[in-house]
Design a protein around this motif. Structure first.
Motif, PDB file in Angstrom:
ATOM      1  N   PRO A   1      93.581  30.262  27.157  1.00 13.71           N
ATOM      2  CA  PRO A   1      92.402  30.089  26.303  1.00 13.71           C
ATOM      3  C   PRO A   1      91.122  30.118  27.133  1.00 13.71           C
ATOM      4  O   PRO A   1      91.057  29.529  28.211  1.00 13.71           O
ATOM      5  CB  PRO A   1      92.626  28.709  25.671  1.00 13.71           C
ATOM      6  N   GLY A   2      90.137  30.807  26.631  1.00 12.94           N
ATOM      7  CA  GLY A   2      88.866  30.889  27.339  1.00 12.94           C
ATOM      8  C   GLY A   2      88.775  32.017  28.346  1.00 12.94           C
ATOM      9  O   GLY A   2      87.774  32.137  29.069  1.00 12.94           O
ATOM     10  N   ARG A   3      89.796  32.858  28.397  1.00 13.41           N
ATOM     11  CA  ARG A   3      89.777  33.972  29.346  1.00 13.41           C
ATOM     12  C   ARG A   3      88.596  34.908  29.071  1.00 13.41           C
ATOM     13  O   ARG A   3      87.947  35.401  29.999  1.00 13.41           O
ATOM     14  CB  ARG A   3      91.092  34.733  29.263  1.00 13.41           C
ATOM     15  N   GLY A   4      88.326  35.157  27.800  1.00  8.27           N
ATOM     16  CA  GLY A   4      87.200  36.017  27.454  1.00  8.27           C
ATOM     17  C   GLY A   4      85.866  35.418  27.882  1.00  8.27           C
ATOM     18  O   GLY A   4      84.991  36.122  28.390  1.00  8.27           O
ATOM     19  N   LEU A   5      85.732  34.110  27.695  1.00 11.00           N
ATOM     20  CA  LEU A   5      84.496  33.438  28.107  1.00 11.00           C
ATOM     21  C   LEU A   5      84.333  33.482  29.618  1.00 11.00           C
ATOM     22  O   LEU A   5      83.217  33.642  30.135  1.00 11.00           O
ATOM     23  CB  LEU A   5      84.500  31.992  27.611  1.00 11.00           C
ATOM     24  N   LEU A   6      85.449  33.305  30.342  1.00  9.67           N
ATOM     25  CA  LEU A   6      85.387  33.383  31.800  1.00  9.67           C
ATOM     26  C   LEU A   6      84.948  34.772  32.246  1.00  9.67           C
ATOM     27  O   LEU A   6      84.128  34.910  33.160  1.00  9.67           O
ATOM     28  CB  LEU A   6      86.759  33.047  32.394  1.00  9.67           C
ATOM     29  N   ASN A   7      85.464  35.786  31.592  1.00  8.99           N
ATOM     30  CA  ASN A   7      85.086  37.155  31.927  1.00  8.99           C
ATOM     31  C   ASN A   7      83.597  37.390  31.688  1.00  8.99           C
ATOM     32  O   ASN A   7      82.916  38.022  32.504  1.00  8.99           O
ATOM     33  CB  ASN A   7      85.912  38.132  31.083  1.00  8.99           C
ATOM     34  N   VAL A   8      83.087  36.865  30.589  1.00 10.20           N
ATOM     35  CA  VAL A   8      81.653  36.997  30.297  1.00 10.20           C
ATOM     36  C   VAL A   8      80.826  36.261  31.337  1.00 10.20           C
ATOM     37  O   VAL A   8      79.820  36.783  31.842  1.00 10.20           O
ATOM     38  CB  VAL A   8      81.348  36.457  28.886  1.00 10.20           C
ATOM     39  N   ALA A   9      81.239  35.041  31.688  1.00  9.39           N
ATOM     40  CA  ALA A   9      80.489  34.240  32.656  1.00  9.39           C
ATOM     41  C   ALA A   9      80.435  34.933  34.017  1.00  9.39           C
ATOM     42  O   ALA A   9      79.393  34.928  34.692  1.00  9.39           O
ATOM     43  CB  ALA A   9      81.121  32.859  32.786  1.00  9.39           C
ATOM     44  N   VAL A  10      81.550  35.534  34.435  1.00  9.46           N
ATOM     45  CA  VAL A  10      81.602  36.204  35.734  1.00  9.46           C
ATOM     46  C   VAL A  10      80.648  37.391  35.776  1.00  9.46           C
ATOM     47  O   VAL A  10      79.981  37.632  36.787  1.00  9.46           O
ATOM     48  CB  VAL A  10      83.045  36.662  36.036  1.00  9.46           C
ATOM     49  N   HIS A  11      80.550  38.128  34.663  1.00 14.69           N
ATOM     50  CA  HIS A  11      79.762  39.357  34.657  1.00 14.69           C
ATOM     51  C   HIS A  11      78.333  39.168  34.146  1.00 14.69           C
ATOM     52  O   HIS A  11      77.561  40.140  34.134  1.00 14.69           O
ATOM     53  CB  HIS A  11      80.468  40.427  33.813  1.00 14.69           C
ATOM     54  N   LEU A  12      77.976  37.967  33.737  1.00 13.14           N
ATOM     55  CA  LEU A  12      76.617  37.729  33.253  1.00 13.14           C
ATOM     56  C   LEU A  12      75.525  38.134  34.250  1.00 13.14           C
ATOM     57  O   LEU A  12      74.504  38.704  33.846  1.00 13.14           O
ATOM     58  CB  LEU A  12      76.445  36.253  32.862  1.00 13.14           C
ATOM     59  N   PRO A  13      75.682  37.843  35.553  1.00 14.52           N
ATOM     60  CA  PRO A  13      74.618  38.250  36.487  1.00 14.52           C
ATOM     61  C   PRO A  13      74.342  39.745  36.503  1.00 14.52           C
ATOM     62  O   PRO A  13      73.264  40.163  36.937  1.00 14.52           O
ATOM     63  CB  PRO A  13      75.160  37.770  37.845  1.00 14.52           C
TER      64      PRO A  13
END
Length: 232
Positions: free
Chosen positions: A44-56
């Motif tokens: 759970p939250g894998r998609g959010l982690l992916n977004v957080a990593v690529h936000l910069p």
């Protein structure tokens, strides 16, 4: 050779190398772990982690620098903890420049390593697991040797990004000669200084040469590793 750049400009070169090196060293374990989690993990939250990593990659660098200032400044929750517990300060220090460079370069490291992991046949890992190997041992003995070219590519991209980072750095740690002034910040200052265009051009040429050297080294190492892995 020493007359080619002023002492302040050589300080900027040395600081850029220091910042890029530390950003790369910090990003290596973090980037590999995140890449593996995103490539192989199902949680759970894998998609959010992916977004957080690529936000910069998609946010304005100034916004990233501002968020770093809020979180890692002397009054920020994370920065305050590090300063009170470890005596480590980030805001307006070279350590903050390394942190900003690392955050901005992390997506490049994660992307390069993740693509390499996804290219590894999962059946190879499953075969090792059926023989009783732990997940960590499978990664170290099966996955890791196969993804070394991707790790090298991510390392070079991280180092190059660390050398060239500007927006987040100047927002987070300002442009302080001898303290936080890296090559991009020095070039920016020289372009605003009357008669500084020539010195800025020399710094830009040196920056291009360092980036080209890093890319050439990465290509050579990747070929050597790929040949060695392919010959096993």
């Amino acid at each position: 050779m020493t007359d080619w750049l002023s002492p302040a400009e050589w300080d900027a070169v040395r600081l850029s190398l220091r910042v890029a090196l530390w950003a790369t060293l910090i990003n290596l374990p973090i980037g590999i772990a995140l890449a593996y989690a995103l490539a192989r993990g199902r949680f759970p939250g894998r998609g959010l982690l992916n977004v957080a990593v690529h936000l910069p990659l998609i946010m304005p660098p100034v916004v990233t620098g501002y968020l770093l200032l809020l979180g890692f400044g002397a009054r920020g929750p994370i920065g305050g903890f590090f300063e009170s517990s470890l005596g480590l300060s980030f805001a307006f220090r070279w350590t903050g420049a390394a942190l900003a460079a690392g955050v901005m370069a992390l997506p490049f490291m994660v992307r390069a390593v993740r693509l390499s992991i996804e290219a590894v046949d999962p059946k190879l890992e499953q075969a090792a697991a059926t023989l009783g190997a732990s997940r960590l041992w499978v990664f170290l003995t099966v996955t890791f040797p196969l993804i070394i070219p991707g790790i090298l590519a991510g390392t070079v991209l991280t180092f190059a990004k660390g050398m060239g980072e500007f927006g987040a750095t100047i927002t987070f740690v300002s442009n302080i000669p001898g303290q936080t002034q890296t090559i991009p910040l020095a070039i920016d200052l020289l372009l605003e200084t009357p008669g500084g265009e020539g010195r800025a051009a020399r710094l830009a040429a040196l920056s291009i040469a360092l980036a080209a050297l890093a890319l050439a080294l990465s290509e050579w190492l990747s070929r050597r590793v790929a040949a060695r892995v392919g010959g096993q």
